[in-house]
Design a protein around this motif. Sequence first.
Motif, mmCIF file in Angstrom:
data_model
loop_
_atom_site.group_PDB
_atom_site.id
_atom_site.type_symbol
_atom_site.label_atom_id
_atom_site.label_comp_id
_atom_site.label_asym_id
_atom_site.label_seq_id
_atom_site.Cartn_x
_atom_site.Cartn_y
_atom_site.Cartn_z
ATOM 1 N N PRO A 1 0.799 -1.238 0.000
ATOM 2 C CA PRO A 1 0.000 0.000 0.000
ATOM 3 C C PRO A 1 0.832 1.290 0.000
ATOM 4 C CG PRO A 1 -0.027 -1.016 2.172
ATOM 5 C CD PRO A 1 0.726 -1.961 1.280
ATOM 6 N N GLN A 2 0.242 2.322 -0.623
ATOM 7 C CA GLN A 2 0.763 3.692 -0.514
ATOM 8 C C GLN A 2 0.083 4.295 0.700
ATOM 9 O OE1 GLN A 2 -0.917 6.177 -3.547
ATOM 10 N NE2 GLN A 2 0.165 8.032 -2.920
ATOM 11 N N ILE A 3 0.850 4.778 1.641
ATOM 12 C CA ILE A 3 0.254 5.423 2.818
ATOM 13 C C ILE A 3 0.625 6.903 2.760
ATOM 14 C CG2 ILE A 3 0.191 5.471 5.341
ATOM 15 C CD1 ILE A 3 0.782 2.478 5.324
ATOM 16 N N SER A 4 -0.342 7.718 2.364
ATOM 17 C CA SER A 4 -0.104 9.147 2.177
ATOM 18 C C SER A 4 -0.789 9.915 3.301
ATOM 19 C CB SER A 4 -0.675 9.575 0.812
ATOM 20 O OG SER A 4 -1.000 10.950 0.826
ATOM 21 N N THR A 5 -0.001 10.616 4.119
ATOM 22 C CA THR A 5 -0.630 11.385 5.200
ATOM 23 C C THR A 5 -1.510 12.498 4.624
ATOM 24 O OG1 THR A 5 1.534 12.432 5.445
ATOM 25 C CG2 THR A 5 0.837 10.958 7.212
ATOM 26 N N GLY A 6 -1.118 13.057 3.485
ATOM 27 C CA GLY A 6 -1.949 14.079 2.844
ATOM 28 C C GLY A 6 -3.322 13.510 2.493
ATOM 29 N N ASP A 7 -3.353 12.313 1.880
ATOM 30 C CA ASP A 7 -4.637 11.689 1.507
ATOM 31 C C ASP A 7 -5.454 11.360 2.761
ATOM 32 O OD1 ASP A 7 -3.971 11.833 -1.147
ATOM 33 O OD2 ASP A 7 -3.464 9.709 -1.371
ATOM 34 N N LEU A 8 -4.789 10.831 3.794
ATOM 35 C CA LEU A 8 -5.521 10.481 5.030
ATOM 36 C C LEU A 8 -6.132 11.741 5.642
ATOM 37 C CD1 LEU A 8 -2.980 7.955 6.670
ATOM 38 C CD2 LEU A 8 -5.180 7.393 5.628
ATOM 39 N N LEU A 9 -5.341 12.819 5.636
ATOM 40 C CA LEU A 9 -5.844 14.075 6.225
ATOM 41 C C LEU A 9 -6.984 14.658 5.391
ATOM 42 C CD1 LEU A 9 -2.388 15.583 7.248
ATOM 43 C CD2 LEU A 9 -4.261 15.087 8.840
ATOM 44 N N ARG A 10 -6.843 14.616 4.057
ATOM 45 C CA ARG A 10 -7.923 15.158 3.201
ATOM 46 C C ARG A 10 -9.206 14.353 3.392
ATOM 47 N NH1 ARG A 10 -3.552 16.608 0.173
ATOM 48 N NH2 ARG A 10 -3.281 14.530 -0.687
ATOM 49 N N MET B 1 -2.538 8.939 13.412
ATOM 50 C CA MET B 1 -3.080 8.448 12.145
ATOM 51 C C MET B 1 -2.170 7.384 11.509
ATOM 52 S SD MET B 1 -4.136 11.371 9.549
ATOM 53 C CE MET B 1 -5.844 11.655 9.478
ATOM 54 N N ILE B 2 -0.884 7.650 11.544
ATOM 55 C CA ILE B 2 0.095 6.734 10.935
ATOM 56 C C ILE B 2 0.153 5.425 11.724
ATOM 57 C CG2 ILE B 2 2.627 6.404 10.888
ATOM 58 C CD1 ILE B 2 1.743 7.570 8.334
ATOM 59 N N ARG B 3 0.148 5.531 13.043
ATOM 60 C CA ARG B 3 0.206 4.308 13.868
ATOM 61 C C ARG B 3 -0.985 3.395 13.538
ATOM 62 N NH1 ARG B 3 2.644 2.481 18.429
ATOM 63 N NH2 ARG B 3 3.757 4.409 18.823
ATOM 64 N N GLU B 4 -2.160 4.024 13.463
ATOM 65 C CA GLU B 4 -3.374 3.255 13.159
ATOM 66 C C GLU B 4 -3.285 2.609 11.765
ATOM 67 O OE1 GLU B 4 -7.887 4.652 12.715
ATOM 68 O OE2 GLU B 4 -6.836 5.553 14.416
ATOM 69 N N ARG B 5 -2.791 3.379 10.805
ATOM 70 C CA ARG B 5 -2.739 2.875 9.413
ATOM 71 C C ARG B 5 -1.711 1.749 9.269
ATOM 72 N NH1 ARG B 5 -2.992 0.542 5.786
ATOM 73 N NH2 ARG B 5 -3.404 1.003 3.586
ATOM 74 N N LEU B 6 -0.568 1.890 9.964
ATOM 75 C CA LEU B 6 0.469 0.850 9.851
ATOM 76 C C LEU B 6 0.050 -0.448 10.539
ATOM 77 C CD1 LEU B 6 3.777 2.888 10.454
ATOM 78 C CD2 LEU B 6 3.019 1.824 8.311
ATOM 79 N N ASP C 1 4.229 8.128 1.904
ATOM 80 C CA ASP C 1 4.261 9.267 0.975
ATOM 81 C C ASP C 1 3.879 10.522 1.770
ATOM 82 O OD1 ASP C 1 3.391 11.258 -0.781
ATOM 83 O OD2 ASP C 1 1.942 10.000 -1.826
ATOM 84 N N GLY C 2 4.862 11.420 1.965
ATOM 85 C CA GLY C 2 4.560 12.660 2.692
ATOM 86 C C GLY C 2 4.734 12.540 4.193
#
Length: 227
Positions: A27-36, A67-72, A84-85
């Motif tokens: 997966p691509q994990i983009s903090t920008g996309d998660l935030l948007r 957010m990142i901890r949850e996504r990972l 990404d970002g």
Amino acid sequence: MRIVLLGAPGSGKGTQAKLLVERYRIPQISTGDLLRAAVSTGTALGQQAKAAMDSGQLVPDEIVLGMIRERLSLPDADNGFILDGFPRNLSQAEALDRMLEEMGRPLDGVLLIDVDFDILMQRLSGRLTCESCGAVFNSYTKPPRHDGVCDMCGGNLHHRADDNEETISNRLRVYEAQTKPVAGYYESRGALQTVDGEGEIGRIFDSVVASAERLLEGAKTRAAAAP
Ligand code: AP5
């Protein structure tokens, strides 16, 4: 493969990350996309993030780190990921190290996409993103076949709210001051590869893949040498 794509706004992180997803099936994990996504669904977290994003400043670390901890922790990141970002400042980089150490999944390294600042402004002001599938086009450098319509899924193309001249200038300033030092952090431990991000997207992708493979080899060598 567990790598970070680092680079200024508009350097092509998202474009190259999508190609890496197809190649490596991670997966691509983009903090920008998660935030948007959080902003558009109106969550409390999204409301907190919105003002910073609209002005081109960084969203507070505690929001992004949670957010990142949850996504990972989601199962699809078990076999690897492309960040990404993120990380975007030194304290995020240090926090990421601690998080991945706890998870027993160290980073292979960081790929810096290098693009001249003059080019970034044009790329960002011409960017068009599909509202349905997220595919990215550019009115100057990668126009869609039909105006305003996504080639991939027929969805509507839109300009991102933060792709206006004033916010782009702020984002570029923030990159210089806070994100650029992150490259040095990884370089000092031999975990940085730099790719020339100017030119044809497919040719850049070939360099990205070659550099990512070098990062993987370097990580294996470091792991083998560790006590
Ligand atoms: P984010 O969404 O991460 O935006 P960014 O870093 O500013 O990067 P971009 O998505 O704008 O650019 P990109 O490098 O992905 O380029 P792309 O491939 O699309 O962050 C947005 C905001 O969220 C931040 O300002 C901040 O507020 C917040 N945020 C996010 N992460 C955070 C964090 N960790 N901590 C705190 N806050 C955070 O390409 C751009 C355009 O160029 C496209 O149109 C594309 O088609 C075109 N293009 C790409 N490659 C080429 C090429 N080789 N030749 C010609 N055109 C090209």
